[in-house]
Design a protein around this motif. Structure first.
Motif, mmCIF file in Angstrom:
data_model
loop_
_atom_site.group_PDB
_atom_site.id
_atom_site.type_symbol
_atom_site.label_atom_id
_atom_site.label_comp_id
_atom_site.label_asym_id
_atom_site.label_seq_id
_atom_site.Cartn_x
_atom_site.Cartn_y
_atom_site.Cartn_z
ATOM 1 N N GLU A 288 83.500 -44.463 12.611
ATOM 2 C CA GLU A 288 84.230 -44.610 14.076
ATOM 3 C C GLU A 288 83.637 -43.303 14.844
ATOM 4 O O GLU A 288 83.521 -43.474 16.007
ATOM 5 C CB GLU A 288 85.711 -44.666 12.904
ATOM 6 N N MET A 289 83.542 -42.914 14.148
ATOM 7 C CA MET A 289 83.411 -41.157 14.781
ATOM 8 C C MET A 289 81.530 -41.445 15.052
ATOM 9 O O MET A 289 81.193 -40.956 15.499
ATOM 10 C CB MET A 289 83.158 -39.949 14.752
ATOM 11 N N GLY A 290 81.165 -42.345 14.917
ATOM 12 C CA GLY A 290 79.434 -42.468 15.285
ATOM 13 C C GLY A 290 78.540 -41.598 14.230
ATOM 14 O O GLY A 290 76.916 -41.110 14.482
ATOM 15 N N LEU A 291 79.512 -41.363 12.785
ATOM 16 C CA LEU A 291 78.171 -40.153 11.796
ATOM 17 C C LEU A 291 78.206 -41.331 10.330
ATOM 18 O O LEU A 291 78.812 -42.028 10.129
ATOM 19 C CB LEU A 291 79.466 -39.076 11.705
ATOM 20 N N SER A 292 76.995 -40.125 9.919
ATOM 21 C CA SER A 292 76.859 -41.182 8.774
ATOM 22 C C SER A 292 76.505 -40.124 7.793
ATOM 23 O O SER A 292 75.753 -39.062 7.991
ATOM 24 C CB SER A 292 75.410 -41.165 8.970
ATOM 25 N N LEU A 293 77.468 -40.255 6.349
ATOM 26 C CA LEU A 293 77.071 -38.767 5.190
ATOM 27 C C LEU A 293 75.244 -39.017 5.120
ATOM 28 O O LEU A 293 75.401 -37.745 5.285
ATOM 29 C CB LEU A 293 78.014 -39.852 4.250
ATOM 30 N N ALA A 294 74.470 -39.846 5.126
ATOM 31 C CA ALA A 294 73.721 -39.096 5.016
ATOM 32 C C ALA A 294 72.596 -38.130 5.065
ATOM 33 O O ALA A 294 71.966 -37.258 5.452
ATOM 34 C CB ALA A 294 72.667 -40.828 4.718
ATOM 35 N N GLU A 295 72.996 -38.730 6.810
ATOM 36 C CA GLU A 295 72.673 -37.780 7.761
ATOM 37 C C GLU A 295 73.410 -35.857 7.984
ATOM 38 O O GLU A 295 72.513 -34.925 8.498
ATOM 39 C CB GLU A 295 72.435 -37.862 9.321
ATOM 40 N N LEU A 296 74.095 -35.730 7.442
ATOM 41 C CA LEU A 296 75.052 -34.198 6.965
ATOM 42 C C LEU A 296 74.609 -34.018 6.167
ATOM 43 O O LEU A 296 75.768 -32.999 5.124
ATOM 44 C CB LEU A 296 76.558 -35.281 7.673
ATOM 45 N N VAL A 297 74.184 -34.409 5.093
ATOM 46 C CA VAL A 297 74.387 -33.795 3.396
ATOM 47 C C VAL A 297 72.560 -33.763 3.024
ATOM 48 O O VAL A 297 71.781 -34.965 3.879
ATOM 49 C CB VAL A 297 74.494 -34.635 2.484
ATOM 50 N N GLU A 298 72.483 -32.628 2.809
ATOM 51 C CA GLU A 298 70.750 -32.529 1.765
ATOM 52 C C GLU A 298 71.062 -32.877 0.175
ATOM 53 O O GLU A 298 71.821 -31.767 -0.237
ATOM 54 C CB GLU A 298 69.927 -30.881 2.998
#
Length: 608
Positions: A288-298
């Motif tokens: 809904e926020m236009g975010l992706s979990l994969a892009e926010l973790v390493e």
């Protein structure tokens, strides 16, 4: 005080004794409309006047016309002294003390008195109505102390001060100055005065409920805006705390069809339309926020499996700690996860499996353990809705009252009867105003609880303690909640019903009174307290939203239609986010003083 938008002509409120509304009174009181006496009123008034003249000059016994007042009603007064009796009545009953009533409250009182006289049962000369109308239209405003009425025989002291000024004996505001004596009389001569009282006119002016009813009109008018501001503050707090919108679902309110709570939920939904910070408890949040979990973790390998480094954006967007996220992952996948630090967690699985697992993963509020929000959020439409119900009840009572004959005795022109009754007794108004006071208090209490949640790091879903970075050295907005608590607690004390009280007066002839004016004055104070508490919530919610958006890397476009407009207005007003401590009373006052503009900004963005 009188002003027309864009230099136009003010709308005329027709005074006919039967069609005056709460909003008419408010418009005239605030100088946004003028008054015009309807055709037909003069004939009614003059017929009743002829009746009282005939009765007085024939020597008939008429309470308050050829007798004394209250406990002195057994004392006879001759027709030749009947005019002096009325003058003495106003002089002796001008006993008010305390602060002055605001000018708009006095103007409201004058209009209600004018409208009740227009019904034609009070026995006054038509020039009394003309003088009241001229005073309203030319903005001569009597000085009236707020204390002194017990609500029976109506609002004797405040109305006497009103009449005293029209006689040239009291004080008034005229052309920006406070005038008295010869200066007041000169002003009155421009309006067709001063008023020299004749038979029954003092009693017709000072007996009845117009002071209470006028204040009640203003309270109801302003209370409607407070109800809408409460819904706006709720909506902004919901965004700041990433709340579920399930409590606003129209289907819930259809199953318990109190109109007030349905309207509150509907308006909050409208303010939040298009927001990506709130949603159903079963709706994925990141997408809904236009975010992706994969892009926010390493991800990196570890002896136990996989170490996941979490971005602060992710935790802020979800409103969770690393420990809460680890628990959610475990429950969602069955793979054990545990927090290893503020921004890292461990997964008991190989990196390749973890990468595949997290690539499409998203979380609902329910999956993060937030199936339901706290009562101060979830129950808000019900509590705010109760205020709307109280406003509706009060409006019904007050609009009957302001179109009624409320002085005593009443002259029946056709039969020449004089009926003594108790239409001056303010009990219906007192009860309605006490109900409104309690409902306003509820709103301030639930708003203060939301302020508390915004500030407490254990409750505010990842926001800094007391809504400032570097808390400890800085205190942030902590003490704004103290102010909200002080005001809400004061309102709790003031909410004790005035209408539950009575005290005998006039040597026990008037042995039951309503305390309606006390109810009105208390409700006015509670209204002001509630506005300030809501201003404090709007301040905290706006600061919280600014911190949330910044930490999550989101823009204002994520906000709802109405909340974005309000947030932008407050943000520009205060320069958000606040980064250093400062005297926050100034921020509270600036928001408090611009509440109408903030609400207008939010309303202006709502779909039809």
């Amino acid at each position: 005080m009188l002003s027309a938008a864009s230099g136009g002509v003010l709308r005329a409120v027709l005074v006919d004794g039967s069609s005056l509304t709460v909003d008419d009174v408010a418009e005239v009181a605030f100088g946004k409309a003028r008054v015009e006496i309807a055709i037909g009123v003069q004939e009614r008034v003059e017929e009743a006047r002829r009746a009282i003249v005939e009765l007085t000059e024939s020597g008939a016994v008429v309470y308050g016309v050829t007798t004394g007042f209250g406990a002195l009603a057994s004392h006879r007064v001759s027709p030749r002294e009947a005019c002096l009796l009325q003058r003495n009545l106003i002089l002796s009953h001008s006993t008010g003390v305390g602060r002055e009533l605001p000018k708009e409250a006095v103007r409201a009182m004058m209009l209600v008195r004018l409208n009740t006289l227009a019904k034609g049962y009070s026995g006054v000369r038509y020039r009394v109505l003309e003088l009241l109308a001229e005073a309203l239209n030319r903005d001569l405003v009597p000085v009236v102390p707020e204390k002194g009425s017990v609500g029976a025989s109506g609002d004797l002291a405040p109305l006497s001060h009103m009449a005293l000024a029209l006689m040239g004996e009291g004080e008034a505001y005229w052309r920006g100055r406070r005038v008295r004596g010869e200066e007041l009389k000169k002003a009155l001569r421009e309006l067709g005065g001063p008023l020299e009282l004749s038979y029954k006119e003092g009693l017709a002016l000072n007996n009845g409920t117009p002071a209470t009813a006028g204040l009640a009109c203003l309270l109801i008018h302003e209370g409607q805006a407070v109800a809408e501001l409460a819904d706006l503050a709720l909506a902004m707090t919901m965004e700041a705390l990433l709340c579920s919108t399930d409590p606003l679902n129209s289907r819930l309110h259809e199953l318990r069809p109190h109109r007030g709570q349905a309207e509150s939920a509907k308006l909050a939904r409208a303010f939040l339309a298009g927001s990506c910070l709130v949603g159903s408890s079963s709706k994925p949040m990141l997408r809904e926020m236009g975010l992706s979990l994969a892009e926010l973790v390493e991800l990196e390998g570890s002896p136990e499996g996989t170490r996941v480094r979490l971005s602060s954006r992710l935790l802020s967007a979800l409103g969770v700690s690393s420990a809460q996220l680890a628990e959610a992952i475990t429950l969602k996948t069955g793979i054990r996860a545990h927090a290893e630090g503020k921004y890292s967690l461990g997964l008991v699985c190989p990196v390749s499996e973890a990468r595949e697992l997290l690539s499409e993963m998203d979380f609902t509020r329910a999956e993060l353990g937030r199936v339901q929000d706290a009562y101060s959020i979830r129950c808000a439409p019900v509590v705010h809705g109760a205020l709307r119900e109280a406003l509706s009840f009060a409006r019904r009572i007050v609009e009957v009252e302001i179109n009624s004959v409320s002085d005593n005795p009443v002259i029946m022109p056709d039969s020449r009867e004089v009926l003594s009754g108790a239409n001056f007794h303010g009990q219906p108004l007192a009860l309605a105003l006490d109900t409104l006071a309690i409902a306003l208090t509820y709103v301030s209490l639930i708003s203060e609880r939301r302020v508390f949640r915004l500030l407490d790091p254990a409750l505010n879903r990842g926001l800094p303690p007391f809504l400032i970075e570097g808390s400890g050295l800085k205190t942030g907005l902590m003490i704004t909640q103290y102010t909200a608590a002080a005001l809400a607690s004061e309102s709790k004390v003031l909410a004790h019903p005035a209408s539950a009280d009575t005290i005998p007066t006039s040597a026990n002839q008037e042995d039951h009174v309503s305390m309606s004016m006390t109810a009105a004055l208390k409700a006015r104070k509670i209204l002001e307290n509630t506005k300030t508490v809501l201003a404090i919530e709007l301040l905290n919610a706006s600061q919280a939203i600014s911190l949330r958006l910044e930490a999550a890397g989101l823009s204002e476009s994520c906000l709802g239609a109405g909340t974005k407009a309000a947030y932008s207005y407050i943000g520009e007003l205060l320069g958000l986010p606040i980064r250093e401590d400062r005297p926050y009373s100034r921020d509270i006052i600036r928001v408090r003083e611009t509440l109408p503009e903030i609400l207008d900004a939010a309303r202006g963005k709502l779909a039809d």
